[in-house]
Design an enzyme around this catalytic site. Structure first.
Site, PDB file in Angstrom:
ATOM      1  CG  ASN A  94       7.029   2.748   8.557  1.00 56.52           C
ATOM      2  OD1 ASN A  94       7.666   2.923   9.842  1.00 56.52           O
ATOM      3  ND2 ASN A  94       7.055   3.799   7.684  1.00 56.52           N
ATOM      4  CG  HIS A  95       4.294  -2.872   5.694  1.00 57.81           C
ATOM      5  ND1 HIS A  95       4.846  -1.909   5.094  1.00 57.81           N
ATOM      6  CD2 HIS A  95       2.918  -2.970   4.671  1.00 57.81           C
ATOM      7  CE1 HIS A  95       4.361  -1.544   3.888  1.00 57.81           C
ATOM      8  NE2 HIS A  95       3.065  -2.024   3.763  1.00 57.81           N
TER       9      HIS A  95
ATOM     10  CE1 TYR B 192      -0.655  -1.543   6.379  1.00 56.82           C
ATOM     11  CE2 TYR B 192      -1.082  -2.992   5.092  1.00 56.82           C
ATOM     12  CZ  TYR B 192      -0.295  -1.970   5.161  1.00 56.82           C
ATOM     13  OH  TYR B 192       0.240  -1.348   4.172  1.00 56.82           O
TER      14      TYR B 192
ATOM     15  CG  HIS C 141       0.646  -5.494  -2.735  1.00 55.93           C
ATOM     16  ND1 HIS C 141       2.049  -5.473  -2.420  1.00 55.93           N
ATOM     17  CD2 HIS C 141       0.602  -5.784  -4.089  1.00 55.93           C
ATOM     18  CE1 HIS C 141       2.698  -5.638  -3.645  1.00 55.93           C
ATOM     19  NE2 HIS C 141       1.960  -5.631  -4.484  1.00 55.93           N
TER      20      HIS C 141
ATOM     21  CG  HIS D 203      -4.758  -1.587  -3.767  1.00 58.38           C
ATOM     22  ND1 HIS D 203      -3.576  -2.246  -3.326  1.00 58.38           N
ATOM     23  CD2 HIS D 203      -4.469  -0.571  -4.825  1.00 58.38           C
ATOM     24  CE1 HIS D 203      -2.779  -1.719  -3.867  1.00 58.38           C
ATOM     25  NE2 HIS D 203      -2.938  -0.896  -4.633  1.00 58.38           N
TER      26      HIS D 203
END
Length: 463
Positions: free
Chosen positions: A95-96, A162, A182, A241
């Site tokens: 999905n990224h 993204y 990330h 995050h």
């Protein structure tokens, strides 16, 4: 000829006719081959009375469809490229690499897709973060306003995920993305020649190791959402995050800045310049919207502005559940807005808002709707996906549950960011998830003020 034979023939003909009639009827969805979590940031653009839409299709490849508002006609969907992701059946849906789409000032359509940070074995070391898999790619239509054929442009970093792309009033294209996995900077690349070339990445938000930690397991990391406010202004909503191992959803707080694309400078809500790159301390001092409670996690920041230029901001917030799960507890919608009269962010969001995902529709500084995608039981007691309108007319102090905008399947629903420069009748993409044998696939609905944009079922059934 026997009576039973005649009856059988009549039944067969009637069934066939009925099936053909049903297929010839208009349905609510424009495609049924959306795969996984199919819709990313900036999934579509409205330009010259046509709405262009990108989404993730089978094998995680990018697909594009378009709707002409003048002729009331659909085109596509067409596969626009091939992703490195999604080809190994033993690896779960990534999905990224979901696509992002823009249309340049010459009418060519661009899609950016396929990255989850890049691969060190293919691309070497990432200078602005770490890597994971895939490869950020750029495809452009061979002809203006034509989504049926595509070619590759090798002019952006492969270390990306993204993707969020937008074309400004002067024709400049800005491509925002996380430059790697990330533990990576959030950057933008700018094109001034309709996407033929892009300048080098500029780090906007910095990912870096936490001071005084020596085991390399604590990283300042971020998640970012970009919204086009006007022809020369972009709004950035982001949250922190606290990167631990194993990788989880321990995300907190909400931050906001805007970019003046004429000067390429960034400013906070008080119009003070925020110099780049934005690090943790600077984000907290100059860009903080809300500090999440110590026992809460917050994800999915989004921002829009009202007619006065004041931002409205949403997050999804819930318990960290003592690290029982990687995602934390269920997350309710939280709403904040900048009150330009009192010069402060409101902190009075209604705690009765439900668990779900939301997009903001602003009518006036104190009047706004939240379109919330959630799961709820119907009259028969069956849980199904819904999108429901919640309304405030007092600046978010209270919200009233309103009408159901869309009833979906039992697999649940999601809602995209607002289509850039949206036509009133084509503002959002609804994701209607299936269950059972084909649960990896969803129907996609183009929705606006007049409801779903309908399409013949025979054309919408791609699979």
């Amino acid at each position: 000829m026997t009576r039973n034979f005649v009856l059988t023939v009549c039944i067969t003909v009637c069934l066939a006719f009925g099936a053909n009639l049903a297929n010839a009827q208009e349905g609510r969805f424009f495609t049924n081959n959306a795969y996984g979590n199919p819709v990313a940031y900036s999934p579509g653009v409205h330009k010259d009375d046509v709405t262009y839409i990108s989404y993730q299709g089978p094998l995680e490849d990018p697909w594009v469809a378009s709707y002409n508002h003048e002729t009331d006609s659909w085109a596509g969907p067409y596969k626009a490229g091939v992703s490195l992701l999604g080809k190994d059946p033993n690896i779960k849906i990534d999905n990224h690499g979901r696509p992002s789409l823009v249309v340049d000032s010459a009418g060519y359509i661009h899609v950016f897709y396929g990255g989850h940070g890049g691969d060190t074995t293919l691309h070497g070391e990432n200078p602005l973060g770490n890597t994971h898999s895939g490869e950020l790619r750029h495809r452009v239509s061979r002809n203006p306003y034509d989504i049926s054929s595509w070619r590759t442009l090798d002019n952006i970093s492969n270390f990306g995920t993204y993707t969020q792309a937008v074309t400004m009033g002067n024709g400049d294209i800005y491509l925002f993305y996380r430059h790697g996995a990330h533990q990576s900077d959030w950057v933008y690349q700018r094109s001034t020649d309709n996407g033929i070339t892009f300048a080098k990445p500029v780090s906007v938000i910095k990912s870096e190791k936490v001071a005084n930690i020596t085991d390399n397991t604590r990283i300042h990391a971020w998640y970012l959402s970009v919204t086009k406010f006007s022809d020369n202004r972009l709004g950035l909503a982001f949250n922190y995050h606290a990167e631990n191992r194993p990788h989880d959803l321990e995300r907190r707080d909400g931050h906001y800045v805007y970019m003046d694309t004429d000067s390429r400078k960034f400013f906070n809500i008080k119009n003070e310049e925020v110099t780049l790159p934005i690090r943790k301390g600077k984000a907290d001092r100059q860009a903080l919207v809300v500090r999440t409670d110590a026992d809460k996690w917050a994800v999915g920041p989004k921002v829009v502005i009202d007619r006065k230029g004041w931002p409205h901001f949403v997050l999804r917030e819930g318990s960290d559940d003592d690290s029982v799960s990687k995602t934390g507890g269920p997350k309710k919608i939280r709403y904040y807005r900048w009150d330009g009269n009192t010069e402060k962010w409101s902190d009075n969001s209604d705690t009765s808002l439900p668990v779900g995902t939301a997009q903001i529709v602003v009518h006036d500084p104190r009047d706004a709707d939240l379109l919330i995608a959630l799961r709820e039981k119907n009259d028969a007691g069956v849980t199904e996906g819904k999108i429901i309108r919640w309304t405030t007319n007092n600046g978010g102090k209270t919200f009233t549950k309103g009408s159901t905008v869309f009833n979906g399947r039992s697999g649940g629903m999601d809602i995209s960011d607002r289509i850039t420069d949206a036509h009133p009748d084509a503002q959002f993409i609804f994701v209607d998830r299936k269950t059972g044998e084909h649960s990896d696939y969803s129907d996609l609905i183009l929705w606006g003020d007049s409801g779903p944009v309908k399409r013949l079922r025979t054309d919408a059934r791609v699979r």
